[in-house]
Design a protein around this motif. Sequence first.
Motif, short mmCIF file in Angstrom:
data_model
loop_
_atom_site.label_atom_id
_atom_site.label_comp_id
_atom_site.label_asym_id
_atom_site.label_seq_id
_atom_site.Cartn_x
_atom_site.Cartn_y
_atom_site.Cartn_z
N GLY A 1 0.84 -1.20 0.00
CA GLY A 1 0.00 0.00 0.00
C GLY A 1 0.86 1.24 0.00
N ARG A 2 0.23 2.37 0.16
CA ARG A 2 0.93 3.66 0.15
C ARG A 2 0.38 4.54 1.25
N THR A 3 1.26 5.26 1.92
CA THR A 3 0.83 6.19 2.96
C THR A 3 1.82 7.34 3.02
N LEU A 4 1.57 8.31 3.88
CA LEU A 4 2.43 9.47 4.04
C LEU A 4 3.00 9.51 5.46
N LEU A 5 4.17 10.10 5.59
CA LEU A 5 4.84 10.24 6.88
C LEU A 5 5.15 11.71 7.11
N LEU A 6 4.71 12.24 8.24
CA LEU A 6 4.98 13.62 8.63
C LEU A 6 6.14 13.62 9.63
N LEU A 7 7.19 14.40 9.34
CA LEU A 7 8.35 14.51 10.21
C LEU A 7 8.50 15.95 10.65
N TYR A 8 8.86 16.15 11.93
CA TYR A 8 8.98 17.51 12.46
C TYR A 8 10.26 17.63 13.26
N ALA A 9 10.98 18.74 13.07
CA ALA A 9 12.20 19.01 13.84
C ALA A 9 12.55 20.47 13.74
N GLU A 10 12.88 21.07 14.89
CA GLU A 10 13.43 22.41 14.94
C GLU A 10 12.59 23.43 14.17
N ARG B 1 3.77 32.49 8.25
CA ARG B 1 3.93 32.45 9.70
C ARG B 1 2.71 31.77 10.32
N LEU B 2 2.97 30.78 11.16
CA LEU B 2 1.92 30.03 11.85
C LEU B 2 2.00 30.40 13.33
N GLU B 3 0.86 30.88 13.87
CA GLU B 3 0.84 31.38 15.24
C GLU B 3 -0.38 30.86 15.99
N GLY B 4 -0.30 30.96 17.33
CA GLY B 4 -1.40 30.56 18.18
C GLY B 4 -0.96 29.54 19.21
N SER B 5 -1.92 29.00 19.93
CA SER B 5 -1.64 28.04 20.98
C SER B 5 -2.58 26.85 20.81
N THR B 6 -2.03 25.64 20.88
CA THR B 6 -2.84 24.44 20.69
C THR B 6 -2.17 23.25 21.36
N THR B 7 -2.82 22.11 21.33
CA THR B 7 -2.28 20.88 21.88
C THR B 7 -1.31 20.23 20.89
N PRO B 8 -0.53 19.24 21.33
CA PRO B 8 0.32 18.53 20.36
C PRO B 8 -0.50 17.94 19.20
N GLU B 9 -1.68 17.40 19.51
CA GLU B 9 -2.53 16.84 18.46
C GLU B 9 -2.99 17.93 17.50
N GLY B 10 -3.37 19.09 18.05
CA GLY B 10 -3.79 20.20 17.19
C GLY B 10 -2.67 20.70 16.31
N HIS B 11 -1.46 20.72 16.83
CA HIS B 11 -0.30 21.15 16.06
C HIS B 11 -0.08 20.21 14.87
N ARG B 12 -0.19 18.92 15.12
CA ARG B 12 0.01 17.94 14.04
C ARG B 12 -1.09 18.06 13.00
N LYS B 13 -2.33 18.25 13.44
CA LYS B 13 -3.42 18.41 12.49
C LYS B 13 -3.20 19.65 11.62
N ARG C 1 1.47 21.31 26.41
CA ARG C 1 1.58 19.91 26.82
C ARG C 1 0.94 19.73 28.19
N PRO C 2 0.20 18.63 28.37
CA PRO C 2 -0.49 18.41 29.64
C PRO C 2 0.50 18.34 30.79
N ALA C 3 0.15 18.98 31.91
CA ALA C 3 1.01 18.96 33.08
C ALA C 3 1.01 17.58 33.70
N PRO C 4 2.16 17.12 34.19
CA PRO C 4 2.20 15.81 34.83
C PRO C 4 1.39 15.82 36.11
N PRO C 5 0.83 14.69 36.54
CA PRO C 5 0.08 14.63 37.79
C PRO C 5 0.93 15.12 38.95
N GLU C 6 0.29 15.74 39.92
CA GLU C 6 1.02 16.33 41.04
C GLU C 6 1.83 15.29 41.80
N ASP C 7 1.34 14.06 41.84
CA ASP C 7 2.04 13.03 42.60
C ASP C 7 2.98 12.20 41.73
#
Length: 246
Positions: free
Chosen positions: A80-89, A196-208, A231-237
């Motif tokens: 089959g065929r698919t696409l791969l998204l790569l992100y860095a820097e 220029r891409l601006e704003g605030s979103t989740t990691p999933e929103g950034h990928r979309k 990014r979601p904050a880690p649990p307090e404990d």
Amino acid sequence: MRPTVSRSAVFAPLAALGLWLVSSEARAWPVDVAVRLEPDKERFHKLSAVDWVEVEDPAVVTAEVLTGSSELLLTGLKPGRTLLLLYAEGKFAVWALTVAPTGASEPARKPELLAVARKACPGLKATEGAERSLTVEVKDTRCRDALRPLLETEAWLARELDLTFALPLMQEQLAALTAPLKAQGLRASYHGAGLRLEGSTTPEGHRKALWALFRQSLGRVPLEDRVEVQRPAPPEDAGTPKPLTP
């Protein structure tokens, strides 16, 4: 049983691929790199840098960045065929991944698509073979729409492309990006020749948003990624050992 491993000698530095956008309905065809894999086999690619990767259809290929390195492991699962998204820097690239058995023929060229593009885009210059290149001035919607199916065939890769867009088409492209980016809490604007891409979103929103830039653009421009990824904050404990119960 673990798939057979074949370590590729091909080095594909992500930063060298650059970041460019194409088309009016989403990011930028064509892809940056085309990779062929065999079913049930692995292939390694050494990247100069990589933060994360995402496969469009993980049922065809899986992709994993090896811990502590910039090495990418691709595993072909089924034809089959698919696409791969790569992100860095702050940059991203899209690869086309094709899984096919050894000896399978390459996808057939579609000369009729080039003929249509030549007719719709006066002055188009195309070179095929070892030194491939495609140069065209996109002056109207008819030309842009004729180029899209041609560039989706992988007949040319991003680095082999030189597109110049008329200003009204650049504005149309930006308008087409507004809705999918707004859905992720983001916005885009042109600054000189760059986007220029601006704003605030989740990691999933950034990928979309990055997938949208690829699929709804034609004619690539440098990207300035100013997105604040929440990014979601880690649990307090987190990391705190729980007391032993008697």
